[in-house]
Design a protein around this motif. Structure first.
Motif, short mmCIF file in Angstrom:
data_model
loop_
_atom_site.label_atom_id
_atom_site.label_comp_id
_atom_site.label_asym_id
_atom_site.label_seq_id
_atom_site.Cartn_x
_atom_site.Cartn_y
_atom_site.Cartn_z
N ILE A 130 64.54 -13.26 -5.85
CA ILE A 130 65.89 -13.39 -6.85
C ILE A 130 65.40 -13.96 -7.94
CG2 ILE A 130 68.02 -14.60 -6.96
CD1 ILE A 130 67.71 -12.19 -4.64
N LEU A 131 64.61 -15.16 -8.04
CA LEU A 131 63.94 -15.68 -9.07
C LEU A 131 62.64 -16.25 -8.80
CD1 LEU A 131 64.59 -17.30 -11.78
CD2 LEU A 131 64.98 -19.24 -10.54
N GLN A 171 60.14 -16.51 -16.41
CA GLN A 171 61.02 -16.32 -15.13
C GLN A 171 61.37 -14.84 -15.07
OE1 GLN A 171 64.12 -19.19 -15.89
NE2 GLN A 171 65.33 -17.88 -17.18
N ASN A 172 61.60 -14.26 -14.05
CA ASN A 172 61.52 -13.04 -13.81
C ASN A 172 62.08 -12.53 -12.12
OD1 ASN A 172 61.25 -10.14 -14.06
ND2 ASN A 172 59.06 -10.40 -14.38
N THR A 173 62.31 -11.58 -11.98
CA THR A 173 63.08 -11.10 -10.68
C THR A 173 62.10 -9.65 -10.10
OG1 THR A 173 64.65 -9.53 -11.62
CG2 THR A 173 65.28 -11.62 -11.09
N TRP A 174 62.22 -9.52 -8.88
CA TRP A 174 61.45 -8.44 -8.31
C TRP A 174 62.26 -7.69 -7.40
CZ3 TRP A 174 59.55 -7.08 -3.60
CH2 TRP A 174 58.64 -6.15 -3.63
N THR A 175 62.27 -6.35 -7.15
CA THR A 175 62.70 -5.70 -6.00
C THR A 175 61.80 -4.50 -5.69
OG1 THR A 175 64.02 -4.14 -7.34
CG2 THR A 175 65.11 -6.25 -6.62
N SER A 176 61.89 -3.89 -4.30
CA SER A 176 60.94 -3.13 -4.17
C SER A 176 61.40 -1.99 -4.72
CB SER A 176 60.84 -2.94 -2.43
OG SER A 176 62.01 -2.70 -2.01
N ASP A 177 62.69 -1.61 -5.15
CA ASP A 177 63.05 -0.48 -5.77
C ASP A 177 62.67 -0.26 -7.15
OD1 ASP A 177 64.22 0.68 -3.49
OD2 ASP A 177 66.35 0.08 -4.06
N HIS A 178 62.73 -1.47 -7.76
CA HIS A 178 62.53 -1.50 -9.20
C HIS A 178 61.23 -2.41 -9.75
CE1 HIS A 178 66.47 0.55 -9.75
NE2 HIS A 178 66.83 -0.37 -8.95
N GLY A 179 60.54 -2.95 -9.03
CA GLY A 179 59.45 -3.65 -9.20
C GLY A 179 59.90 -4.82 -10.00
N TRP A 180 59.01 -5.46 -10.89
CA TRP A 180 59.13 -6.55 -11.71
C TRP A 180 60.19 -5.96 -12.76
CZ3 TRP A 180 58.50 -11.34 -10.27
CH2 TRP A 180 57.74 -11.70 -9.35
N ALA A 181 61.00 -6.96 -13.11
CA ALA A 181 62.11 -6.80 -14.27
C ALA A 181 61.30 -7.37 -15.35
CB ALA A 181 63.23 -7.62 -13.85
N GLN A 182 62.13 -7.33 -16.64
CA GLN A 182 61.44 -7.71 -17.97
C GLN A 182 61.49 -9.15 -17.81
OE1 GLN A 182 63.08 -5.93 -21.46
NE2 GLN A 182 61.90 -7.43 -22.87
N GLU A 183 60.26 -9.73 -18.13
CA GLU A 183 60.20 -11.51 -17.88
C GLU A 183 60.78 -11.98 -19.21
OE1 GLU A 183 55.73 -12.37 -19.75
OE2 GLU A 183 56.00 -12.21 -17.60
N ASP A 195 66.01 -10.08 3.73
CA ASP A 195 65.27 -9.01 4.14
C ASP A 195 66.38 -7.78 4.04
OD1 ASP A 195 62.65 -10.20 4.41
OD2 ASP A 195 62.92 -10.60 6.50
N VAL A 196 65.75 -6.48 3.24
CA VAL A 196 66.86 -5.60 3.40
C VAL A 196 66.20 -4.50 4.20
CG1 VAL A 196 67.56 -3.82 1.87
CG2 VAL A 196 67.34 -5.88 0.78
N PRO A 197 67.12 -3.90 5.07
CA PRO A 197 66.61 -3.00 6.22
C PRO A 197 65.88 -1.97 5.33
CG PRO A 197 68.76 -3.72 6.66
CD PRO A 197 68.42 -4.30 5.20
N GLY A 198 64.71 -1.32 5.83
CA GLY A 198 64.08 -0.30 5.40
C GLY A 198 63.05 -0.48 4.11
N GLU A 199 63.05 -1.76 3.76
CA GLU A 199 62.07 -2.19 2.78
C GLU A 199 61.13 -3.22 3.19
OE1 GLU A 199 64.12 -3.58 -0.81
OE2 GLU A 199 65.44 -1.81 -1.20
N SER A 200 59.85 -3.10 2.84
CA SER A 200 58.77 -3.82 3.18
C SER A 200 58.74 -5.39 2.76
CB SER A 200 57.48 -3.35 2.75
OG SER A 200 57.40 -3.20 1.21
#
Length: 70
Positions: free
Chosen positions: A34-35, A54-66, A24-29
C-alpha cells in the motif's frame, strides 16, 4: 487515525524503508504494498542529497510511478 514510527538508522548509509502491506488477495502470490516509504539519507543514483521516495506495488501492475521528495 494516526501512526507514529520512531526509528534509529544503523550502518554507514543511515537509510531505511517502511512498507505498509495490504491484505492477501486470493489468486495472487504477494500482498499489495500500500505504501513503500524509502528514506535515502545519502541520496541515490538520481539525487546526490538526501531524498524520500514513496511508491505502491501490486502484482497486477507492478510498481507505480514513484514520488520523490528532496
Amino acid at each position: 487515525s494516526s501512526l507514529t514510527l520512531v526509528g534509529v538508522p544503523q550502518g554507514a548509509e543511515g537509510s531505511f524503508a517502511i512498507e505498509l502491506l495490504g491484505q492477501d488477495v486470493p489468486g495472487e502470490s504477494d500482498a499489495p504494498i500500500i505504501l513503500h516509504y524509502n528514506v535515502r539519507l545519502q541520496g541515490d543514483e538520481i539525487a546526490n542529497a538526501a531524498v524520500i521516495v514513496q511508491n505502491t506495488w501490486t502484482s497486477d501492475h507492478g510498481w507505480a510511478q514513484e514520488e520523490r521528495c528532496p
